[in-house]
Write an enzyme that holds these catalytic residues in place. Structure first.
Site, PDB file in Angstrom:
ATOM      1  CG  LEU A 157      -2.179  -1.359   1.720  1.00 25.74           C
ATOM      2  CD1 LEU A 157      -2.930  -0.093   2.585  1.00 25.74           C
ATOM      3  CD2 LEU A 157      -2.613  -0.641   0.293  1.00 25.74           C
ATOM      4  CG  ASP A 158       0.423   4.078  -3.359  1.00 27.15           C
ATOM      5  OD1 ASP A 158       1.688   3.816  -3.362  1.00 27.15           O
ATOM      6  OD2 ASP A 158      -0.656   4.780  -3.629  1.00 27.15           O
ATOM      7  NE  ARG A 159       6.235   8.727   3.016  1.00 26.08           N
ATOM      8  CZ  ARG A 159       7.172   8.861   3.321  1.00 26.08           C
ATOM      9  NH1 ARG A 159       6.628   8.661   4.348  1.00 26.08           N
ATOM     10  NH2 ARG A 159       8.313   8.771   3.274  1.00 26.08           N
TER      11      ARG A 159
END
Length: 248
Positions: free
Chosen positions: A68-70
């Site tokens: 998952l993205d930051r």
């Protein structure tokens, strides 16, 4: 890193556990592992710093089965050993894991459900995570459905049929309804914004033969509560949050 210095307790983030996998509720704002940006951040902390606490008697710590993205929160799957990771990796790569994201978007689509079918490619080869719509890029398909509306915004269920980098963020922006708080593809300021309103709300993982898929859900993060409520959310997970009604 001293675990006492870490800002949250990963055990409190655990939402599913069995012999093969764990699912945790990833907080927004934390990268899953070190990257180019983490070296210049005020804190170099990543989710990877916490994984030893999730052994539960297994000799090796669990590892990420996907990413998952930051700035995206929600369901993140870990494999507890190598065979489990291999199996989970195949399921994610083949598109057999059903993924449902919640997003609050600016404006919103005119229809109640639909698809965004736009190929994506890197905008700058030196920054491979920075994406754009490009006819010569890789195929990318997102299904969406409106779950609620408010003044100037909409609450969507998004299902990424493909898994391109930043797919949901680029697709929503290209369709004319960027995700609230998106400082890269939307209208949010680089600092001091409301935070990205994108949440990995639910997964269905067909992990075991002849058994129903394992279904997990993560509660909406606090920074999305106000916008979700304005769009009709009542603090619980609706009975049907998927975007699958938009299939042809």
């Amino acid at each position: 890193m001293n675990e006492k210095e870490l800002p949250f307790d990963i055990m409190s983030r655990l939402i599913y556990r069995d012999a093969l996998m764990l699912v945790i509720d990833k907080p927004a704002g934390m990268p899953v592992h070190p990257g180019p940006r983490s070296g210049t951040a005020k804190s170099n902390e990543t989710l990877s710093d916490h994984l030893d606490a999730l052994r539960f008697g297994v000799p090796r710590r669990p590892e990420l089965a996907h990413r998952l993205d930051r700035d995206t929160s929600g369901c993140l799957v870990l494999g507890r050993h190598r065979k489990a990771l291999d199996k989970l990796g195949r399921l994610f790569r083949s598109g057999k894991v059903e993924k449902t994201y919640w997003a609050v978007v600016e404006g919103g689509p005119a229809d109640e459900a639909g698809e965004i079918d736009l190929p994506l490619a890197p905008r700058d080869p030196s920054r491979g995570w920075w994406m754009k719509v490009d006819p010569a890029g890789q195929p990318a398909l997102t299904r969406w459905r409106v779950l609620g509306r408010g003044e100037g915004l909409a609450w969507l269920a998004l299902t990424p049929v493909t898994g391109r980098t930043h797919q949901l963020r680029v697709h929503c922006a290209a369709a004319g309804f960027p995700i609230r708080g998106d400082a890269i593809y939307g209208h949010a300021p680089r600092t001091g914004g409301p935070g990205l309103h994108l949440h990995a709300a639910a997964l269905a993982i067909p992990l075991y033969p002849n058994r129903a898929a394992v279904r997990v859900a993560a509660p909406a993060p606090a920074h999305m509560h106000a916008a979700l409520t304005a769009a009709g959310w009542r603090g619980t997970m609706p009975a049907d949050t998927t975007a699958e009604t938009s299939k042809a």
